[in-house]
Design an enzyme around this catalytic site. Structure first.
Site, short mmCIF file in Angstrom:
data_model
loop_
_atom_site.label_atom_id
_atom_site.label_comp_id
_atom_site.label_asym_id
_atom_site.label_seq_id
_atom_site.Cartn_x
_atom_site.Cartn_y
_atom_site.Cartn_z
N LYS A 67 -13.57 -5.28 9.94
CA LYS A 67 -14.17 -4.33 9.01
C LYS A 67 -15.63 -4.05 9.36
O LYS A 67 -16.10 -2.91 9.24
CB LYS A 67 -14.03 -4.84 7.58
CG LYS A 67 -12.58 -4.89 7.12
CD LYS A 67 -12.42 -5.62 5.81
CE LYS A 67 -10.95 -5.68 5.39
NZ LYS A 67 -10.74 -6.51 4.19
N VAL A 105 0.83 -1.21 0.00
CA VAL A 105 0.00 0.00 0.00
C VAL A 105 0.87 1.26 0.00
O VAL A 105 0.60 2.21 -0.73
CB VAL A 105 -0.97 0.01 1.19
CG1 VAL A 105 -1.80 1.29 1.21
CG2 VAL A 105 -1.89 -1.21 1.13
N LYS A 152 -6.99 -1.73 9.46
CA LYS A 152 -8.31 -2.12 9.95
C LYS A 152 -8.25 -2.71 11.35
O LYS A 152 -9.15 -2.47 12.17
CB LYS A 152 -8.95 -3.12 8.99
CG LYS A 152 -8.12 -4.37 8.78
CD LYS A 152 -8.67 -5.25 7.70
CE LYS A 152 -7.72 -6.39 7.37
NZ LYS A 152 -6.45 -5.96 6.81
N GLU A 211 -2.36 -15.04 2.43
CA GLU A 211 -1.07 -15.07 3.13
C GLU A 211 -0.64 -16.52 3.35
O GLU A 211 -1.46 -17.45 3.29
CB GLU A 211 -1.19 -14.36 4.47
CG GLU A 211 -1.65 -12.92 4.39
CD GLU A 211 -0.59 -11.99 3.84
OE1 GLU A 211 0.59 -12.40 3.81
OE2 GLU A 211 -0.94 -10.87 3.43
N ASP A 226 -10.66 -10.93 9.89
CA ASP A 226 -10.47 -9.73 9.08
C ASP A 226 -11.81 -9.08 8.76
O ASP A 226 -11.99 -7.87 8.89
CB ASP A 226 -9.73 -10.09 7.79
CG ASP A 226 -9.60 -8.92 6.83
OD1 ASP A 226 -8.65 -8.14 6.99
OD2 ASP A 226 -10.46 -8.78 5.93
N GLU A 230 -10.31 5.67 5.57
CA GLU A 230 -11.13 5.12 4.50
C GLU A 230 -10.60 3.78 4.00
O GLU A 230 -11.37 2.85 3.71
CB GLU A 230 -11.19 6.11 3.33
CG GLU A 230 -11.98 5.62 2.13
CD GLU A 230 -13.46 5.45 2.44
OE1 GLU A 230 -13.95 4.29 2.41
OE2 GLU A 230 -14.13 6.45 2.75
N GLY A 264 -10.95 -1.74 0.81
CA GLY A 264 -9.91 -1.32 -0.14
C GLY A 264 -10.23 -0.07 -0.91
O GLY A 264 -10.27 1.03 -0.39
#
Length: 409
Positions: free
Chosen positions: A205, A14, A105, A190, A201, A129, A134
């Site tokens: 979110k 990122v 996150k 991963e 995960d 954001e 994403g």
């Protein structure tokens, strides 16, 4: 022209995307914002590692204090991951009067309210954001399009790894392990995929979405969470025979003055929009009083999509826009004994007769199929009953649990 001086904490996927966008879109950003965005420093672990992006004019450091103590840095962008270390850095950045952007996150789900309070006290801005879905600007949409509206429900595919696995299982008739291996080979999973396939995960979110939409202060432990690691090709085929598709869905819904949140595999009618979100993509359906049903679709991860959300936050900060609007009357979490849902349960066990006898005393159900060692049942149960089921079955057998969301449009 006014300069906005930036530092990055991290230069992975990122972070590299952020550098790329700010370099390639430099002139466009100047014209549209009247600001010049300049990356001054980046925190990295390895100063000598070869990088794929142009770092001309940017100083690399392995000392966080070189950034946090630098008075000339206006905005700190955190894309390094972790929770405790990143939290400490961002708190110090806010105290040192720097605006903060994060794509983390896990951090926002666990410490978002604390960081927001500190940002208010220090008069700084906190944006995140990129922490959800994403490249889909969902938090910005909640802030703007829904400011005069009342959201009642959000259903979302918010984890690209699990969605890729389930898509591969259906499309290619793969086992769970084979689909996971494919996701890992292609870089969508991963080497240790537990955070994704166990639903953690997605739960992080959904906490962020719920807190933003309903003003709650939930934690990930408040989200009823089941993953996909026990899914079998048989479950996928069952869905097809019923005209359904299996997806990992996060749901948050307003029920009176309370909110119910869950992340679970779900059977959706195959012709619904969420059911048609495949591979690593994300999709979110929002139901509200004024706008009715709205749907948002796009890449849930990746260097440039996620970095684009980070840069959008940067533009908002530079143009003096306010942070995320807060709901004035926060909702409380609904008790587990009040949440009822229709479930699918598949069991595989050498002691199936004993488990079946125990089930008959615990919850009502209808047997869909049964062999000597495998059982599929469907029933309508309360969430606290499901918790008892999963806690007990987890020690006795292999099981897969999913819910039905066939009413989703």
């Amino acid at each position: 022209m006014e300069k906005v001086t930036i530092a990055l904490l991290g230069l992975g996927t990122v972070g590299s995307g952020v550098v790329d966008i700010l370099k390639t879109q430099r002139e466009k950003l100047k014209k549209t914002t009247g600001k010049e965005f300049v990356i001054k420093k980046i925190l990295v672990n390895n100063l000598h590692k070869k990088r794929r992006v142009d770092l001309t004019g940017i100083s690399l450091t392995n000392q966080a204090q070189d950034i946090l103590k630098d008075r000339k840095i206006d905005v700190v962008i955190e894309v390094m991951g972790t929770v405790d270390v990143a939290k400490a850095y961002l708190k110090e950045a806010l105290v040192n009067h720097k605006d903060v952007i994060t794509a983390n996150k896990d951090l926002i789900a666990q410490a978002g309210p604390e960081l927001e309070l500190l940002a208010q006290k220090t008069g700084q801005k906190l944006y995140y954001e990129a922490a959800v879905a994403g490249g889909i600007p969902i938090l910005r949409t909640l802030k703007t399009a829904y400011l005069a509206d009342e959201i009642t429900r959000i259903d979302g595919i918010v984890n690209g790894t699990s969605n890729f696995i389930l898509t591969a299982m259906q499309a290619d008739r793969l086992s769970y392990q084979a689909a996971l291996n494919k996701a890992q080979e292609l870089g969508f999973a991963e080497s240790n995929p537990v955070n994704d396939v166990a639903g953690f995960d997605a739960a992080y979110k959904m906490v962020i979405l719920t807190n933003q939409a309903f003003g709650t202060q939930l934690k990930a432990t408040d989200v009823f969470t089941q993953g996909i690691s026990q899914v079998d090709l048989e479950d996928i085929l069952f869905a097809e025979r019923m005209g359904l598709k299996l997806k990992l869905i996060g749901t948050t819904q307003k029920l009176g003055s309370q909110v119910a949140v869950a992340v679970m595999p779900a059977f959706l009618a195959a012709d619904t929009r969420l059911a048609q979100v495949d591979n690593e993509n994300n999709g979110l359906g929002i139901v509200s009083r004024n706008l009715g049903h709205m749907f948002f679709y796009g890449p849930g991860a990746g260097s440039l999509p996620t970095a684009n959300s980070v840069v959008s936050d940067l533009v908002d900060i530079a143009t003096n826009k306010n942070g995320l609007a807060k709901v004035q009357t926060p909702l409380a979490k609904m008790a587990d004994n009040e949440i009822e849902q229709k479930y699918y349960l598949r069991l595989s066990s050498k002691n199936l007769a004993d488990i079946l006898a125990w089930l008959e005393k615990t919850v009502p159900f209808k047997v869909v199929s049964q062999t000597e060692k495998r059982l599929v049942v469907i029933g309508t149960w309360k969430q606290n009953e499901v918790k008892v089921l999963t806690q007990t079955l987890g020690t006795k057998s292999n099981y897969f649990l999913a819910r039905f969301l066939t009413e989703e449009k």
